[in-house]
Motif scaffolding. Structure first.
Motif, PDB file in Angstrom:
ATOM      1  N   SER A  83     -28.572 -78.192  24.020  1.00 15.93           N
ATOM      2  CA  SER A  83     -28.225 -76.763  24.169  1.00 15.93           C
ATOM      3  C   SER A  83     -26.874 -76.626  24.851  1.00 15.93           C
ATOM      4  CB  SER A  83     -29.320 -76.031  24.962  1.00 15.93           C
ATOM      5  OG  SER A  83     -29.402 -76.535  26.284  1.00 15.93           O
ATOM      6  N   ASP A 139     -27.755 -71.958  24.023  1.00 14.36           N
ATOM      7  CA  ASP A 139     -28.038 -71.996  22.583  1.00 14.36           C
ATOM      8  C   ASP A 139     -28.270 -73.428  22.127  1.00 14.36           C
ATOM      9  OD1 ASP A 139     -27.688 -69.250  22.340  1.00 14.36           O
ATOM     10  OD2 ASP A 139     -25.498 -69.497  22.097  1.00 14.36           O
ATOM     11  N   ILE A 140     -29.276 -73.586  21.231  1.00 18.57           N
ATOM     12  CA  ILE A 140     -29.556 -74.909  20.666  1.00 18.57           C
ATOM     13  C   ILE A 140     -28.522 -75.175  19.595  1.00 18.57           C
ATOM     14  CG2 ILE A 140     -31.240 -76.383  19.487  1.00 18.57           C
ATOM     15  CD1 ILE A 140     -32.076 -75.518  22.299  1.00 18.57           C
ATOM     16  N   ASN A 185     -28.110 -78.257  14.390  1.00 17.97           N
ATOM     17  CA  ASN A 185     -29.324 -77.453  14.259  1.00 17.97           C
ATOM     18  C   ASN A 185     -29.695 -77.147  12.807  1.00 17.97           C
ATOM     19  OD1 ASN A 185     -27.349 -75.639  13.698  1.00 17.97           O
ATOM     20  ND2 ASN A 185     -27.723 -74.317  15.489  1.00 17.97           N
ATOM     21  N   ASP A 187     -36.154 -75.720  17.584  1.00 20.96           N
ATOM     22  CA  ASP A 187     -36.708 -74.546  18.233  1.00 20.96           C
ATOM     23  C   ASP A 187     -36.786 -74.724  19.740  1.00 20.96           C
ATOM     24  OD1 ASP A 187     -37.713 -71.953  17.914  1.00 20.96           O
ATOM     25  OD2 ASP A 187     -39.782 -72.671  18.093  1.00 20.96           O
ATOM     26  N   GLY A 188     -36.297 -75.923  20.208  1.00 18.62           N
ATOM     27  CA  GLY A 188     -36.217 -76.141  21.641  1.00 18.62           C
ATOM     28  C   GLY A 188     -37.350 -76.947  22.242  1.00 18.62           C
ATOM     29  N   ARG A 189     -38.246 -77.491  21.382  1.00 16.34           N
ATOM     30  CA  ARG A 189     -39.392 -78.247  21.908  1.00 16.34           C
ATOM     31  C   ARG A 189     -39.161 -79.738  21.694  1.00 16.34           C
ATOM     32  NH1 ARG A 189     -41.826 -74.068  19.070  1.00 16.34           N
ATOM     33  NH2 ARG A 189     -42.473 -75.457  17.371  1.00 16.34           N
ATOM     34  N   GLN A 190     -39.197 -80.488  22.774  1.00 15.93           N
ATOM     35  CA  GLN A 190     -39.040 -81.958  22.684  1.00 15.93           C
ATOM     36  C   GLN A 190     -40.263 -82.553  21.965  1.00 15.93           C
ATOM     37  OE1 GLN A 190     -39.454 -84.761  26.164  1.00 15.93           O
ATOM     38  NE2 GLN A 190     -37.214 -84.852  25.906  1.00 15.93           N
ATOM     39  N   PHE A 242     -29.797 -81.641  18.149  1.00 10.89           N
ATOM     40  CA  PHE A 242     -30.719 -82.505  18.929  1.00 10.89           C
ATOM     41  C   PHE A 242     -30.331 -83.947  18.711  1.00 10.89           C
ATOM     42  CE2 PHE A 242     -32.702 -82.011  14.785  1.00 10.89           C
ATOM     43  CZ  PHE A 242     -33.125 -83.298  14.464  1.00 10.89           C
ATOM     44  N   SER A 292     -35.043 -84.692  21.255  1.00  2.26           N
ATOM     45  CA  SER A 292     -34.819 -83.686  22.308  1.00  2.26           C
ATOM     46  C   SER A 292     -33.690 -82.745  21.888  1.00  2.26           C
ATOM     47  CB  SER A 292     -34.446 -84.368  23.628  1.00  2.26           C
ATOM     48  OG  SER A 292     -35.530 -85.076  24.148  1.00  2.26           O
ATOM     49  N   PRO A 293     -33.844 -81.421  22.131  1.00  3.88           N
ATOM     50  CA  PRO A 293     -32.811 -80.453  21.751  1.00  3.88           C
ATOM     51  C   PRO A 293     -31.558 -80.579  22.628  1.00  3.88           C
ATOM     52  CG  PRO A 293     -34.597 -79.375  22.960  1.00  3.88           C
ATOM     53  CD  PRO A 293     -35.023 -80.789  22.750  1.00  3.88           C
TER      54      PRO A 293
END
Length: 588
Positions: A116, A120-121, A39, A88-91, A124, A113-114
């Motif tokens: 997790s 938690d991230i 991350n 931030d979690g957005r593909q 990716f 793609s993240p």
């Protein structure tokens, strides 16, 4: 043997190791380039395809920031934005460019793609696919499309693209120009309803059906412009196929108006030349000038497409309008002198004139049925006259008409020479060149027909034979030139003494014959007039020979139905003339 928690831990580790081995194998064998990033953007793992695609060995890539590693100049912000979004979690899915280790760019599609863990991230993964070939193909396709678009719009032929329903999908600028429709007006319209003229709707629909059926069609026809006017076109309609099926067709229209006009002009020219050739043949068969001029005025209208025509003929020192294509012209045109007026100027200059309508004099214009006809072409007929062509629209003839007119008038001039020469030769063949009266040749041709005519109408023929008294002495004393003048004088006296229907013949030497057709036997009055006329010798003759000129006269009459031949009657008149000469004591 392990039991309890130890056994479970062992099984879990074995399952983990097995799953990891499977994932490692899958990771290493993927055809896409894959990178695992934490991350913070740090590269934690890459697969062999990543190494091959970007040219970084695994050892060089590990621990490097992914954006510093791959983002090319100018795309750093884009790369950081992708990283921030996925962390931030957005593909993220996009097509972009990335940089190889040697600095060269490569077109790629990117799926980020993240990852997790427990919500938690922790990082990716990025999957990169090389799309360079596709991008090159797309660029080439765009170039080809741009080229085709330029070609489509720059072609001199009008082109329309039509779907299977006959609906216009695209037109080029030449289509707009040729048919007068803007692109917006043409799009979405049925092609046949758009340009098929009245009377050709069925033909247009048949063409559309054929080409949608997969058959290329080529024809020449007419199509309608937006203003309703018609244009001659050649049409090539060909199907457009895709995946083995016809999805529409294109129509290519070429304006052939000028070619059609040229073809029509050629056909008209060929017809004119053929008709002129026939007219020339008719000129060659004519035996009189009147026939020649009549043919010419009608040739001007029928063959050369002039509205009205006239021929001015030279008579003494004037050009008189003598022959007309319409009887309404007679009496409306005035004669002129050489060098004056349009006919006179053309005659004197021996040049064809194309006069300005304003130059026409009042007496060179005529009116028929409320229309005024003005000279539009004036051309000489050799030394014999002038030809004038008229038009109510003041429309001058074209160059071909003028050339053919000159050609015809050249033939006409030669034909007039031939007819006049023939007339002169005929005149010479039948007339005595010294006195101008008929000769013995004429008598031989004429007498049999006169006998036949007199027999048919039951009229007699009177024969008068004359011989100049003492003519040999005149020749001997004063010479043959004086003798010739005496002969001409006697001939002139005879012409003044007989009827115009009577024929005077120089029968031989100083001997004359007068044939009196339709004679009823009143010969004495004729002989009296002849003697009196001969006695009135011109003063110049008497001054030359100092003695009166007299003639011996003999007469005879032939009646239809009698046994005597005309030769016996002539012999009788000749004998009586000889007796008259003896009575007066004169010699030949």
């Amino acid at each position: 043997m392990e039991d309890g928690p130890h056994r479970e831990d062992s099984d879990l580790r074995e399952a983990y190791d097995s799953q990891k081995a499977y994932l490692d194998h899958l990771f290493a064998s993927l055809r896409e380039a894959v990178v695992l990033v934490d991350n913070r953007g740090t590269v934690r793992e890459v697969n062999p395809e990543f190494e091959r695609l970007f040219g970084y060995p695994r050892e060089e890539a590990l621990g490097r920031n992914i954006d510093d590693l791959l983002a090319p100049d100018g795309l750093e912000d884009e790369a950081r934005g992708v990283t921030e979004s996925v962390v931030d979690g957005r593909q993220q899915l996009l097509e972009t460019r990335r940089r190889r280790s040697d600095g060269s760019p490569v077109d790629v599609s990117v799926l980020a793609s993240p990852i997790s863990v427990g919500g938690d991230i922790v990082g990716f993964y990025g999957i990169y696919r090389d799309i360079s070939d596709r991008k090159r193909a797309e660029a080439e396709l765009r170039r080809e499309k741009a080229h085709l678009d330029r070609l489509f719009r720059s072609l001199l032929e009008a082109i329309v693209l039509v779907d299977n329903e006959g609906t216009v999908k695209e037109v080029n600028p030449e289509f707009e120009r040729l048919f007068g429709y803007t692109r917006g007006e043409a799009m979405g319209r049925n092609i046949d309803e758009l340009i098929a003229p009245k009377g050709l709707e069925e033909e247009a629909r048949e063409v559309t059906c054929k080409v949608i059926d997969g058959r290329e069609t080529l024809l020449e026809t007419k199509r309608r412009r937006s203003d309703g006017s018609l244009v001659d076109v050649s049409v090539l309609a060909a199907p457009i196929t895709y995946d083995r099926g016809v999805v529409g067709f294109y129509g290519i229209y070429r304006d052939i108006t000028e070619r059609k006009r040229a073809t029509e002009r050629l056909a008209r020219s060929r017809e004119r030349i053929e008709r002129l050739h026939g007219t020339t043949g008719r000129l060659e068969r004519c035996t009189t000038e009147s026939e020649l001029y009549e043919i010419t005025v009608h040739c001007g209208c029928d063959t050369l497409s002039l509205e009205e025509c006239a021929v001015y003929v030279v008579s003494k020192d004037r050009l008189a309008p003598s022959f007309f294509s319409s009887s309404d012209m007679e009496g409306q045109l005035a004669e002129t002198a050489p060098g004056q007026g349009l006919p006179g100027r053309a005659f004197m200059s021996q040049e064809t004139l194309l006069p300005d309508p304003e130059d026409a004099a009042e007496d060179e214009v005529f009116r028929v049925g409320g229309r005024e006809y003005i000279p539009v072409v004036v051309s000489p007929v050799g030394s014999f006259g002038a030809f004038v062509g008229y038009s109510a629209q003041a429309a001058p003839p074209d160059s071909e008409q003028i050339s053919l007119l000159k050609m015809h008038l050249g033939h006409l001039s030669e034909a007039v020479k031939r007819v006049r020469l023939h007339g002169e030769l005929k005149e010479q063949a039948l007339h005595d060149p010294l006195t101008g009266v008929f000769n013995r040749n004429y008598f031989n041709r004429f007498i049999e027909k006169e006998v036949e005519r007199s027999s048919r109408y039951r009229h007699g023929i009177g024969i008068v034979m004359l011989d100049i008294n003492d003519f040999k002495e005149v020749n001997d004393r004063f010479g043959h030139q004086v003798g010739d003048r005496v002969l001409r004088s006697i001939a002139d006296r005879l012409k003044d003494s007989v009827r115009t229907s009577d024929s005077i013949i120089r029968y031989g030497g100083d001997e004359f014959m007068v044939i009196l057709p339709e004679s009823n036997g009143e010969m004495e009055s004729v002989v009296s007039r002849i003697r009196q006329g001969v006695a009135e010798n011109p003063e110049e003759i008497e001054d030359l020979i100092r003695t009166p000129v007299t003639v011996a006269v003999g007469t005879a009459l032939w009646h239809p139905g009698e046994d005597r031949t005309i030769d016996r009657v002539i012999a009788e008149a000749d004998r009586e003339m000889y007796e008259d000469k003896q009575r007066h004591g004169t010699s030949r």
